[in-house]
Design a protein around this motif. Structure first.
Motif, PDB file in Angstrom:
ATOM      1  N   ILE A  25       0.741  -1.252  -0.052  1.00 35.50           N
ATOM      2  CA  ILE A  25       0.027   0.213  -0.173  1.00 35.50           C
ATOM      3  C   ILE A  25       0.826   1.191   0.023  1.00 35.50           C
ATOM      4  N   ALA A  26       1.827   1.232   0.846  1.00 38.89           N
ATOM      5  CA  ALA A  26       2.834   2.369   1.042  1.00 38.89           C
ATOM      6  C   ALA A  26       3.418   2.687  -0.610  1.00 38.89           C
ATOM      7  N   GLU A  33       0.885   2.073  -9.324  1.00 38.89           N
ATOM      8  CA  GLU A  33       1.043   0.453  -9.689  1.00 38.89           C
ATOM      9  C   GLU A  33       2.420   0.094 -10.245  1.00 38.89           C
ATOM     10  N   GLY A  34       2.777   0.777 -11.291  1.00 40.59           N
ATOM     11  CA  GLY A  34       3.849   0.549 -11.958  1.00 40.59           C
ATOM     12  C   GLY A  34       4.990   0.166 -10.844  1.00 40.59           C
ATOM     13  N   ALA A  35       5.176   0.918  -9.958  1.00 38.98           N
ATOM     14  CA  ALA A  35       6.376   0.787  -9.072  1.00 38.98           C
ATOM     15  C   ALA A  35       6.139  -0.469  -8.004  1.00 38.98           C
ATOM     16  N   LEU A  36       5.331  -1.032  -8.277  1.00 41.00           N
ATOM     17  CA  LEU A  36       4.942  -2.153  -7.196  1.00 41.00           C
ATOM     18  C   LEU A  36       5.486  -3.480  -7.776  1.00 41.00           C
ATOM     19  N   THR A  37       6.684  -3.953  -7.428  1.00 44.20           N
ATOM     20  CA  THR A  37       7.310  -5.112  -7.993  1.00 44.20           C
ATOM     21  C   THR A  37       8.042  -5.946  -6.742  1.00 44.20           C
ATOM     22  N   ALA A  66      -4.165  -5.556  -1.277  1.00 46.38           N
ATOM     23  CA  ALA A  66      -4.032  -4.362  -0.845  1.00 46.38           C
ATOM     24  C   ALA A  66      -5.426  -3.506  -1.029  1.00 46.38           C
ATOM     25  N   CYS A  67      -6.008  -3.665  -2.071  1.00 47.26           N
ATOM     26  CA  CYS A  67      -7.328  -3.243  -2.260  1.00 47.26           C
ATOM     27  C   CYS A  67      -8.426  -3.428  -1.242  1.00 47.26           C
ATOM     28  N   ASP A  68      -8.454  -4.810  -0.885  1.00 45.82           N
ATOM     29  CA  ASP A  68      -9.128  -5.106   0.334  1.00 45.82           C
ATOM     30  C   ASP A  68      -9.209  -4.612   1.377  1.00 45.82           C
ATOM     31  N   HIS A 102      -6.335   7.038  -2.469  1.00 46.06           N
ATOM     32  CA  HIS A 102      -5.645   5.847  -3.109  1.00 46.06           C
ATOM     33  C   HIS A 102      -6.075   5.736  -4.521  1.00 46.06           C
ATOM     34  N   PRO A 103      -5.620   6.219  -5.473  1.00 48.39           N
ATOM     35  CA  PRO A 103      -6.168   6.337  -6.807  1.00 48.39           C
ATOM     36  C   PRO A 103      -6.265   4.734  -7.494  1.00 48.39           C
ATOM     37  N   TRP A 104      -5.188   4.137  -7.102  1.00 47.67           N
ATOM     38  CA  TRP A 104      -4.772   2.815  -7.839  1.00 47.67           C
ATOM     39  C   TRP A 104      -6.027   1.603  -7.189  1.00 47.67           C
TER      40      TRP A 104
END
Length: 223
Positions: A25-26, A33-37, A66-68, A102-104
């Protein structure tokens, strides 16, 4: 050397799905989203990718989790014992604000139809629609209309804000640009849009959103 190894072992032992989700989430909030690896997660959590895979199957699994977490947190903050229409308004506004922060989340919910974060919202809206006394044969239509509006408008609002940030524009500048474009449209071909150009910069997103909820609730009440 021994101390370093022991510290690393302790960190891996304390690793949990919840810690991974909060770290995700952080990253999502700060960089998108592109940075989440899994590499970025490993660095943030100071652990190996294998330890993360023990708890999380894939990036899609992580996004849904994370969304949940955001949805569950948001719904958990709703006022208790509100009358049904007030409860629906509160839920809608809380989700609007959560997706704005949290736009994602909006994009993830759009891909998570039938999965837990969307089902949480569906269930809460459905309970309130039933409490309004809506007949069984139109409950699904009423709930679908509310759910589509809440997620669709909230997601679009967040997407607009993200677009403005990518162009280094604040809200006033972004709406000012749009207003300028609309004002130049041919009034004969676009009478409504052209007439709204001057009002666009001063409109309130949250107030407009709640007005739409009221339109739907008033339609449900008449039905």
């Amino acid at each position: 050397m021994i101390k370093t190894a022991h510290g690393k072992q302790r960190r891996e032992d304390s690793l949990s799905r919840e810690r991974i989700v909060e770290a995700a989430i952080a990253i999502l909030d700060s960089s998108g989203e592109g940075a989440l690896t899994f590499k970025a997660l490993s660095q943030r959590l100071e652990t190996g990718a294998g330890a993360i895979y023990w708890h999380i199957d894939s990036k899609d699994d992580l996004l849904i989790a994370a969304c949940d977490a955001i949805v569950a947190r948001t719904l958990g903050g709703l006022p208790e014992n509100a009358v049904p229409d007030a409860a629906i308004r509160a839920l809608a506004l809380h989700m609007f604000d959560a997706i704005d922060a949290h736009p994602w989340v909006g994009a993830t919910l759009a891909r998570a139809a039938g999965q837990l974060p969307t089902v949480r919202i569906l269930e809460r809206v459905g309970q309130q629609v039933r409490a309004l006394g809506v007949p069984d044969d139109v409950q699904w239509a009423a709930v679908s209309a509310l759910l589509s509006y809440i997620l669709g408008v909230s997601g679009q609002n967040a997407a607009n804000a993200q677009l403005a940030r990518e162009r280094n524009l604040d809200r006033a500048d972004f709406l000012g640009e749009m207003s300028s474009v609309w004002s130049k449209l041919d009034p004969a071909g676009y009478p409504f849009t052209n007439s709204m150009a001057a009002r666009l910069p001063a409109h309130d997103d949250r107030a407009d959103f709640l007005a739409g909820i009221d339109f739907i609730l008033n339609g449900i009440a008449r039905r």
